[in-house]
Design a protein around this motif. Structure first.
Motif, PDB file in Angstrom:
ATOM      1  N   GLN A   1      72.935  47.832 -70.712  1.00 51.42           N
ATOM      2  CA  GLN A   1      73.200  47.609 -72.056  1.00 51.42           C
ATOM      3  C   GLN A   1      74.576  47.596 -72.352  1.00 51.42           C
ATOM      4  N   ILE A   2      75.238  46.672 -72.910  1.00 52.98           N
ATOM      5  CA  ILE A   2      76.688  46.458 -73.364  1.00 52.98           C
ATOM      6  C   ILE A   2      76.626  46.438 -74.925  1.00 52.98           C
ATOM      7  N   HIS A   3      76.777  47.444 -75.609  1.00 49.82           N
ATOM      8  CA  HIS A   3      76.644  47.453 -77.126  1.00 49.82           C
ATOM      9  C   HIS A   3      77.994  47.736 -77.476  1.00 49.82           C
ATOM     10  N   GLY A   4      78.330  46.813 -78.631  1.00 50.09           N
ATOM     11  CA  GLY A   4      79.735  46.978 -79.209  1.00 50.09           C
ATOM     12  C   GLY A   4      79.753  47.760 -80.159  1.00 50.09           C
ATOM     13  N   PRO A   5      81.027  48.259 -80.619  1.00 49.44           N
ATOM     14  CA  PRO A   5      82.263  47.855 -80.130  1.00 49.44           C
ATOM     15  C   PRO A   5      82.511  48.482 -78.507  1.00 49.44           C
ATOM     16  N   ALA A   6      82.456  47.059 -77.649  1.00 50.98           N
ATOM     17  CA  ALA A   6      82.790  47.511 -76.152  1.00 50.98           C
ATOM     18  C   ALA A   6      83.535  46.484 -75.519  1.00 50.98           C
ATOM     19  N   VAL A   7      84.282  46.601 -74.412  1.00 51.44           N
ATOM     20  CA  VAL A   7      85.068  45.686 -73.817  1.00 51.44           C
ATOM     21  C   VAL A   7      84.848  46.007 -72.091  1.00 51.44           C
ATOM     22  N   VAL A   8      84.537  45.051 -71.324  1.00 53.60           N
ATOM     23  CA  VAL A   8      84.564  45.458 -70.062  1.00 53.60           C
ATOM     24  C   VAL A   8      85.300  44.123 -69.332  1.00 53.60           C
ATOM     25  N   LEU A   9      86.302  44.644 -68.865  1.00 58.06           N
ATOM     26  CA  LEU A   9      87.357  43.790 -68.220  1.00 58.06           C
ATOM     27  C   LEU A   9      86.988  42.924 -66.973  1.00 58.06           C
ATOM     28  N   ASP A  10      87.883  42.119 -66.509  1.00 57.83           N
ATOM     29  CA  ASP A  10      87.573  41.406 -65.264  1.00 57.83           C
ATOM     30  C   ASP A  10      87.472  42.258 -63.991  1.00 57.83           C
ATOM     31  N   GLY A  11      86.359  41.595 -63.213  1.00 57.39           N
ATOM     32  CA  GLY A  11      86.111  42.031 -61.894  1.00 57.39           C
ATOM     33  C   GLY A  11      85.410  43.297 -61.897  1.00 57.39           C
ATOM     34  N   THR A  12      84.620  43.707 -62.882  1.00 58.99           N
ATOM     35  CA  THR A  12      83.986  45.092 -63.093  1.00 58.99           C
ATOM     36  C   THR A  12      82.542  44.700 -62.717  1.00 58.99           C
ATOM     37  N   PHE A  13      81.906  45.707 -62.053  1.00 56.18           N
ATOM     38  CA  PHE A  13      80.476  45.714 -61.805  1.00 56.18           C
ATOM     39  C   PHE A  13      79.944  46.947 -62.586  1.00 56.18           C
ATOM     40  N   VAL A  14      79.076  46.430 -63.400  1.00 54.72           N
ATOM     41  CA  VAL A  14      78.066  47.637 -64.080  1.00 54.72           C
ATOM     42  C   VAL A  14      76.619  47.603 -63.353  1.00 54.72           C
ATOM     43  N   GLY A  15      76.452  48.409 -63.082  1.00 58.12           N
ATOM     44  CA  GLY A  15      74.986  48.755 -62.291  1.00 58.12           C
ATOM     45  C   GLY A  15      73.916  48.794 -62.892  1.00 58.12           C
ATOM     46  N   MET A  16      72.615  48.855 -62.542  1.00 52.43           N
ATOM     47  CA  MET A  16      71.521  48.721 -63.036  1.00 52.43           C
ATOM     48  C   MET A  16      71.240  49.977 -64.127  1.00 52.43           C
ATOM     49  N   LYS A  17      70.491  49.517 -65.296  1.00 52.67           N
ATOM     50  CA  LYS A  17      70.477  50.582 -66.257  1.00 52.67           C
ATOM     51  C   LYS A  17      71.566  51.365 -66.905  1.00 52.67           C
ATOM     52  N   ALA A  18      72.833  50.802 -66.668  1.00 51.87           N
ATOM     53  CA  ALA A  18      73.923  51.545 -67.220  1.00 51.87           C
ATOM     54  C   ALA A  18      73.901  51.190 -68.449  1.00 51.87           C
ATOM     55  N   LEU A  19      74.744  52.062 -69.535  1.00 49.78           N
ATOM     56  CA  LEU A  19      74.931  51.505 -70.977  1.00 49.78           C
ATOM     57  C   LEU A  19      76.434  51.799 -71.153  1.00 49.78           C
ATOM     58  N   VAL A  20      77.017  50.804 -71.631  1.00 50.32           N
ATOM     59  CA  VAL A  20      78.376  51.057 -72.294  1.00 50.32           C
ATOM     60  C   VAL A  20      78.487  50.713 -73.737  1.00 50.32           C
ATOM     61  N   PHE A  21      78.966  51.625 -74.513  1.00 51.59           N
ATOM     62  CA  PHE A  21      78.813  51.735 -75.992  1.00 51.59           C
ATOM     63  C   PHE A  21      80.160  52.273 -76.561  1.00 51.59           C
ATOM     64  N   LYS A  22      80.771  51.752 -77.571  1.00 53.94           N
ATOM     65  CA  LYS A  22      82.144  52.272 -78.077  1.00 53.94           C
ATOM     66  C   LYS A  22      83.019  52.604 -76.996  1.00 53.94           C
ATOM     67  N   SER A  23      83.173  51.687 -76.114  1.00 56.22           N
ATOM     68  CA  SER A  23      84.033  52.095 -74.964  1.00 56.22           C
ATOM     69  C   SER A  23      84.793  50.834 -74.622  1.00 56.22           C
ATOM     70  N   PHE A  24      85.820  51.233 -73.766  1.00 62.93           N
ATOM     71  CA  PHE A  24      86.846  50.188 -73.141  1.00 62.93           C
ATOM     72  C   PHE A  24      86.845  50.454 -71.503  1.00 62.93           C
ATOM     73  N   VAL A  25      86.319  49.602 -70.766  1.00 65.63           N
ATOM     74  CA  VAL A  25      86.198  49.620 -69.491  1.00 65.63           C
ATOM     75  C   VAL A  25      87.322  48.708 -68.617  1.00 65.63           C
ATOM     76  N   GLY A  26      88.323  49.234 -68.080  1.00 62.77           N
ATOM     77  CA  GLY A  26      89.321  48.483 -67.546  1.00 62.77           C
ATOM     78  C   GLY A  26      88.953  47.241 -66.274  1.00 62.77           C
ATOM     79  N   LYS A  27      89.700  46.773 -65.574  1.00 64.93           N
ATOM     80  CA  LYS A  27      89.885  45.774 -64.744  1.00 64.93           C
ATOM     81  C   LYS A  27      89.298  46.581 -63.286  1.00 64.93           C
ATOM     82  N   GLY A  28      88.463  45.629 -62.496  1.00 68.35           N
ATOM     83  CA  GLY A  28      88.007  46.151 -61.186  1.00 68.35           C
ATOM     84  C   GLY A  28      87.291  47.501 -61.123  1.00 68.35           C
TER      85      GLY A  28
END
Length: 205
Positions: free
Chosen positions: A110-137
């Motif tokens: 689940q990627i729930h905005g506000p959210a950013v996931v930058l280039d080359g990143t792997f988000v694994g099974m059943k992970a949640l990104v919420f109100k967050s900024f995730v960098g490159k790689g």
């Protein structure tokens, strides 16, 4: 299913998704509203990319949105006025969710905005990104929760970790040559860009 969003007090315009001709959306996936999909993207069965509340939602070239993934966002406007706190700016443009190039969103992410996931990143099974900024790689390992923080380039979040403070985010380990998932994303991107290409070809055959 690919369709326009409805007009509401928090989304004043009906938008058709903009999907590059080289990307494949499975018939059992849903892409709705103000969504921009770049090139060579695989959107797998039961994935939902729904730009009818927070918007726009952007997914960059060569990324993949696997089975059961949900991309959605909190409202980015109300009665025609921008809700600034629910937007991230990337390269001069504002987004409810921004997913960069060569990003893998594995099953049931689940990627729930506000959210950013930058280039080359792997988000694994059943992970949640919420109100967050995730960098490159980066690697967000399966089952992790990333909430209200910024993750620096080249870090990983261990499986099952609940990451809720910037202090903990700043202490995350860096990806080194001996990290077992260092090159995982390259293979996942290879598989999914090829799947997109071949499903499109089969569709046209």
């Amino acid at each position: 299913m690919i369709e326009k969003n409805v007009v509401t007090d928090f989304c004043g315009k009906s938008s058709e998704p903009v999907i590059d001709a080289t990307s494949y959306v499975h018939p059992l996936a849903a892409v709705i509203g103000n969504v921009i999909l770049g090139k060579n993207i695989m959107v797998s069965p039961t994935a939902v990319v729904r730009g009818d509340e927070g918007q726009p939602l952007f997914v960059g070239d060569d990324s993949n949105v696997q089975d059961g993934v949900v991309i959605h966002a909190l409202e980015t406007e109300m009665n025609g006025k921008e809700v600034t706190k629910n937007l991230y700016e990337v390269e001069g443009e504002k987004y409810g969710v921004y997913v960069g190039r060569r990003v893998s969103l594995a099953h049931q992410v689940q990627i729930h905005g506000p959210a950013v996931v930058l280039d080359g990143t792997f988000v694994g099974m059943k992970a949640l990104v919420f109100k967050s900024f995730v960098g490159k790689g980066c690697v967000i390992e399966p089952g992790a929760i990333v909430m209200g923080v910024s993750v620096a380039d080249g870090c990983y979040v261990p499986a099952g970790m609940v990451l809720r403070t910037q202090e903990d985010a700043d202490a995350l380990p860096s990806i080194t040559d001996d990290y077992p998932f260092k090159n995982l994303n390259n293979g996942v991107v290879h598989v999914n860009t090829n799947l997109a290409k071949q499903y499109l070809a089969a569709q046209k055959a």
